[in-house]
Write an enzyme that holds these catalytic residues in place. Structure first.
Site, mmCIF file in Angstrom:
data_model
loop_
_atom_site.group_PDB
_atom_site.id
_atom_site.type_symbol
_atom_site.label_atom_id
_atom_site.label_comp_id
_atom_site.label_asym_id
_atom_site.label_seq_id
_atom_site.Cartn_x
_atom_site.Cartn_y
_atom_site.Cartn_z
ATOM 1 N N CYS A 115 0.864 -1.179 0.000
ATOM 2 C CA CYS A 115 0.000 0.000 0.000
ATOM 3 C C CYS A 115 0.897 1.224 0.000
ATOM 4 C CB CYS A 115 -0.941 -0.025 1.199
ATOM 5 S SG CYS A 115 -0.080 -0.177 2.785
ATOM 6 N N THR A 116 0.344 2.400 0.191
ATOM 7 C CA THR A 116 1.133 3.625 0.046
ATOM 8 C C THR A 116 2.283 3.703 1.041
ATOM 9 O OG1 THR A 116 -0.862 4.755 -0.720
ATOM 10 C CG2 THR A 116 1.017 6.129 -0.104
#
Length: 242
Positions: free
Chosen positions: A183-184
């Protein structure tokens, strides 16, 4: 010229007094002339801040002086302008909402793989044990559309609360493989990896998330940019605003 330091950081750690801590942190941030968002919950802290470099780093150092936040690490990037309009500190039920109370990262982290090791696996096409590596994007569909790892699984979820059902439905895609959730910044993929383990599918999280990948290995095996939740909109693999 890029003179504004932006940081993204999170830590799953027990916070018994999130409401009281909210007032303290907001005063510190405003005094330091920082802008951004800090989320607090009993499960931990998640923050996105921007401002003068010394002020931002000083704020993080101040947090680390408390034992519960000693392990906090921040990912840095730069911008020419302040990407946030104001300073918000919010108390939430979860710092990233999953609506699955058995997943408690503050009680024990998911296993992880660092970017350098993962790049070696992707370069070879398998992990050190010879198993196929599956990259699983745990972000929302619109974020994935800005960019993702080559060949990554994208389940087109619209919000993270949909991840548990999507994983249960598609479990067969993951069995017998080395699954790396990403994810980020790391917060969603940490919960995702724990949930997959609960399903009986051992999974790793990408240490530091996409931003950590950009920092350590650049744009290898990556297509596009990385969406971020501020006025920069997206970052390139060089950690620069699009």
């Amino acid at each position: 010229m890029a003179s504004v330091l932006n940081i993204s950081a999170y830590l799953f750690t027990r916070i018994d007094d999130p409401a009281a801590l909210r007032a303290v942190l907001r005063e510190r941030a405003v005094t330091a002339r920082l802008k951004g968002t800090i989320l607090l919950a009993e499960e931990g802290i998640n923050l996105f801040l921007a401002g003068n470099a010394d002020a931002v780093r000083g704020f993080v150092d101040g947090l680390r002086e408390e034992p519960r936040f000693a392990a906090l690490t921040a990912k840095e990037s730069w911008s020419a302008d302040q990407p946030f309009a104001r300073m918000l500190v919010k108390v939430k039920r979860e710092i990233i909402r999953m609506d699955h109370p058995t997943i408690r990262p503050e009680a024990g982290r998911a296993p992880s793989v660092d970017p350098v090791t993962l790049r070696r696996w992707l370069d070879r096409g398998h992990d050190d044990a010879g198993r196929e590596v599956v990259m699983l994007d745990t972000r929302n569909a619109f974020e994935v559309d800005y960019g993702t790892f080559q060949g990554a699984l994208d389940w087109r979820i619209e919000r993270f609360t949909q991840f548990p059902d999507a994983a249960a439905t598609r479990r067969a895609e993951l069995e017998g493989k080395t699954v790396v959730s990403f994810c980020t910044g790391g917060i969603r993929c940490e919960k995702a990896a724990l949930y997959l383990d609960e399903l009986g599918v051992p999974a790793l999280q990408l240490e530091g998330g996409i931003l950590g990948w950009f920092e350590h290995v650049g744009g290898a095996h990556w297509n596009g940019e990385c969406f971020v939740f501020d006025e920069r909109e997206a970052l390139t693999p060089e950690l620069l605003p699009r």
